[in-house]
Design a protein around this motif. Sequence first.
Motif, mmCIF file in Angstrom:
data_model
loop_
_atom_site.group_PDB
_atom_site.id
_atom_site.type_symbol
_atom_site.label_atom_id
_atom_site.label_comp_id
_atom_site.label_asym_id
_atom_site.label_seq_id
_atom_site.Cartn_x
_atom_site.Cartn_y
_atom_site.Cartn_z
ATOM 1 N N LEU A 75 0.946 -1.127 -0.091
ATOM 2 C CA LEU A 75 -0.247 0.043 -0.037
ATOM 3 C C LEU A 75 0.787 1.225 0.071
ATOM 4 O O LEU A 75 0.650 2.310 -0.661
ATOM 5 C CB LEU A 75 -0.791 0.029 1.124
ATOM 6 N N LEU A 76 2.025 1.331 0.797
ATOM 7 C CA LEU A 76 2.883 2.424 0.682
ATOM 8 C C LEU A 76 3.559 2.736 -0.598
ATOM 9 O O LEU A 76 3.518 3.766 -1.153
ATOM 10 C CB LEU A 76 3.773 2.110 2.012
ATOM 11 N N VAL A 77 4.115 1.639 -1.102
ATOM 12 C CA VAL A 77 4.723 1.789 -2.519
ATOM 13 C C VAL A 77 3.723 2.233 -3.546
ATOM 14 O O VAL A 77 3.850 3.158 -4.421
ATOM 15 C CB VAL A 77 5.026 0.422 -3.103
ATOM 16 N N GLU A 78 2.705 1.727 -3.518
ATOM 17 C CA GLU A 78 1.238 2.098 -4.650
ATOM 18 C C GLU A 78 0.860 3.595 -4.414
ATOM 19 O O GLU A 78 0.703 4.403 -5.058
ATOM 20 C CB GLU A 78 0.252 0.977 -4.449
ATOM 21 N N THR A 79 0.895 3.883 -2.913
ATOM 22 C CA THR A 79 0.500 5.368 -2.603
ATOM 23 C C THR A 79 1.488 6.337 -3.066
ATOM 24 O O THR A 79 1.136 7.285 -3.839
ATOM 25 C CB THR A 79 0.292 5.300 -1.180
ATOM 26 N N ALA A 80 2.829 5.934 -2.737
ATOM 27 C CA ALA A 80 3.887 6.869 -3.334
ATOM 28 C C ALA A 80 4.084 6.836 -4.951
ATOM 29 O O ALA A 80 4.064 8.003 -5.369
ATOM 30 C CB ALA A 80 5.207 6.233 -2.741
ATOM 31 N N ARG A 81 3.612 5.754 -5.542
ATOM 32 C CA ARG A 81 3.637 5.730 -6.932
ATOM 33 C C ARG A 81 2.625 6.522 -7.499
ATOM 34 O O ARG A 81 2.749 7.643 -8.307
ATOM 35 C CB ARG A 81 3.597 4.343 -7.616
ATOM 36 N N ARG A 82 1.575 6.553 -6.992
ATOM 37 C CA ARG A 82 0.408 7.495 -7.343
ATOM 38 C C ARG A 82 0.489 8.823 -7.033
ATOM 39 O O ARG A 82 0.289 9.946 -7.908
ATOM 40 C CB ARG A 82 -0.853 6.973 -6.867
ATOM 41 N N LEU A 83 1.220 9.120 -6.023
ATOM 42 C CA LEU A 83 1.591 10.583 -5.818
ATOM 43 C C LEU A 83 2.516 11.098 -6.528
ATOM 44 O O LEU A 83 2.458 12.334 -7.129
ATOM 45 C CB LEU A 83 2.018 10.740 -4.245
ATOM 46 N N VAL A 84 3.668 10.196 -7.102
ATOM 47 C CA VAL A 84 4.328 10.747 -8.034
ATOM 48 C C VAL A 84 3.801 11.104 -9.156
ATOM 49 O O VAL A 84 4.005 12.183 -9.955
ATOM 50 C CB VAL A 84 5.805 10.087 -8.008
ATOM 51 N N VAL A 85 3.170 10.147 -9.727
ATOM 52 C CA VAL A 85 2.609 10.405 -11.005
ATOM 53 C C VAL A 85 1.573 11.274 -10.983
ATOM 54 O O VAL A 85 1.472 12.302 -12.171
ATOM 55 C CB VAL A 85 1.592 9.076 -11.437
ATOM 56 N N GLN A 86 0.727 11.526 -10.025
ATOM 57 C CA GLN A 86 0.037 12.893 -10.018
ATOM 58 C C GLN A 86 0.680 14.211 -9.983
ATOM 59 O O GLN A 86 0.413 15.094 -10.791
ATOM 60 C CB GLN A 86 -0.808 12.734 -8.619
ATOM 61 N N ARG A 87 1.566 14.300 -9.452
ATOM 62 C CA ARG A 87 2.826 15.318 -9.415
ATOM 63 C C ARG A 87 3.097 15.483 -11.087
ATOM 64 O O ARG A 87 3.153 16.712 -11.404
ATOM 65 C CB ARG A 87 3.789 15.205 -8.549
ATOM 66 N N LEU A 88 3.467 14.522 -11.669
ATOM 67 C CA LEU A 88 3.855 14.708 -12.820
ATOM 68 C C LEU A 88 2.869 15.005 -13.901
ATOM 69 O O LEU A 88 2.908 15.815 -14.753
ATOM 70 C CB LEU A 88 4.415 13.283 -13.583
ATOM 71 N N VAL A 89 1.493 14.472 -13.611
ATOM 72 C CA VAL A 89 0.440 14.919 -14.319
ATOM 73 C C VAL A 89 0.205 16.429 -14.287
ATOM 74 O O VAL A 89 -0.033 17.200 -15.267
ATOM 75 C CB VAL A 89 -0.732 14.101 -14.146
ATOM 76 N N ARG A 90 0.363 17.021 -13.076
ATOM 77 C CA ARG A 90 0.004 18.387 -12.890
ATOM 78 C C ARG A 90 1.064 19.233 -13.561
ATOM 79 O O ARG A 90 0.910 20.021 -14.119
ATOM 80 C CB ARG A 90 0.065 18.753 -11.217
ATOM 81 N N ARG A 91 2.522 18.798 -13.628
ATOM 82 C CA ARG A 91 3.157 19.278 -14.309
ATOM 83 C C ARG A 91 3.240 19.277 -15.862
ATOM 84 O O ARG A 91 3.367 20.507 -16.338
ATOM 85 C CB ARG A 91 4.764 18.562 -13.924
ATOM 86 N N ARG A 92 2.665 18.232 -16.338
ATOM 87 C CA ARG A 92 2.302 18.244 -17.761
ATOM 88 C C ARG A 92 1.303 19.319 -18.093
ATOM 89 O O ARG A 92 1.211 20.080 -19.000
ATOM 90 C CB ARG A 92 1.772 17.069 -17.940
ATOM 91 N N TYR A 93 0.034 19.313 -17.237
ATOM 92 C CA TYR A 93 -0.823 20.294 -17.567
ATOM 93 C C TYR A 93 -0.430 21.556 -17.506
ATOM 94 O O TYR A 93 -0.833 22.719 -18.212
ATOM 95 C CB TYR A 93 -1.863 20.094 -16.396
ATOM 96 N N ALA A 94 0.486 21.908 -16.537
ATOM 97 C CA ALA A 94 1.140 23.267 -16.337
ATOM 98 C C ALA A 94 1.777 23.689 -17.544
ATOM 99 O O ALA A 94 1.638 24.927 -17.862
ATOM 100 C CB ALA A 94 2.021 23.417 -14.964
ATOM 101 N N ARG A 95 2.544 22.673 -18.128
ATOM 102 C CA ARG A 95 3.312 23.203 -19.227
ATOM 103 C C ARG A 95 2.283 23.372 -20.506
ATOM 104 O O ARG A 95 2.493 24.096 -21.303
ATOM 105 C CB ARG A 95 4.465 21.958 -19.725
ATOM 106 N N LEU A 96 1.200 22.435 -20.330
ATOM 107 C CA LEU A 96 0.384 22.726 -21.839
ATOM 108 C C LEU A 96 -0.477 24.046 -21.529
ATOM 109 O O LEU A 96 -0.393 24.544 -22.690
ATOM 110 C CB LEU A 96 -0.617 21.525 -21.572
ATOM 111 N N ASP A 97 -0.795 24.355 -20.220
ATOM 112 C CA ASP A 97 -1.381 25.486 -19.831
ATOM 113 C C ASP A 97 -0.462 26.876 -20.381
ATOM 114 O O ASP A 97 -0.660 27.800 -21.138
ATOM 115 C CB ASP A 97 -1.804 25.786 -18.617
ATOM 116 N N ARG A 98 0.794 26.545 -20.085
ATOM 117 C CA ARG A 98 1.766 27.899 -20.884
ATOM 118 C C ARG A 98 2.005 27.790 -22.346
ATOM 119 O O ARG A 98 1.878 28.710 -22.751
ATOM 120 C CB ARG A 98 3.418 27.536 -19.909
ATOM 121 N N ALA A 99 2.179 26.476 -22.913
ATOM 122 C CA ALA A 99 2.073 26.491 -24.469
ATOM 123 C C ALA A 99 0.795 26.967 -24.813
ATOM 124 O O ALA A 99 1.122 27.698 -26.055
ATOM 125 C CB ALA A 99 2.504 24.970 -24.746
#
Length: 201
Positions: A162-186
């Motif tokens: 559960l800890l590993v999967e939670t950490a993975r999801r948090l990292v992926v969620q942060r990466l998705v937010r970064r992608r959306y932020a770059r897309l918004d700037r573009a």
Amino acid sequence: MRAAIGLWRWRHNPVRRTTDVIEAWVALTAAVLLCLAVPAAGLAAGLSANGSLQRAVRAQYQERVPTVARVVRTAEEGAGRRTAEEAGEQRLRPAVVAEWTAPDGSSRTGTLNTTRQHARPGDAFPLWTDRSGRPVPAPMHPETARAHALIAGLTVAFLGGLLVETARRLVVQRLVRRRYARLDRAWAQAGPDWGRTGTGS
């Protein structure tokens, strides 16, 4: 488990982003941890718990002595002062005055709870005592100790996964937010010229 989904991002293509590679590494790391580290942690915890519990079981069998107690009479003292819970306990495990032999050979008498609903004078039932002859609970069975150790190992493995999967999801969620932020700037940079590039307008 959806950690392996990100592995497709390893492939080379012109639209692959840095976050795609990071997500692939995160997915691979999570998969390795779930396949190797988490089971190893559960196994280690289970073996450690089993070792401790088995030592406790051996100590209990060394400190406690089995004997046989015989019912002298039923114990009815204080019946009017019992609570509802105590009355229920009395029905399930009636109290009796019994006698038994201590490890030193002396005869003992006392009030005990039996597992029989109808205990009559002269009935015998098993009893465990300490070295001085005082009644004590029966020692834990080795199989019960192993079952507890198994539960401990599975719990550690589950919490680790559960800890590993939670950490993975948090990292992926942060990466998705970064992608959306770059897309918004573009989009913000291209916004004033939407649909007019190359038209000569």
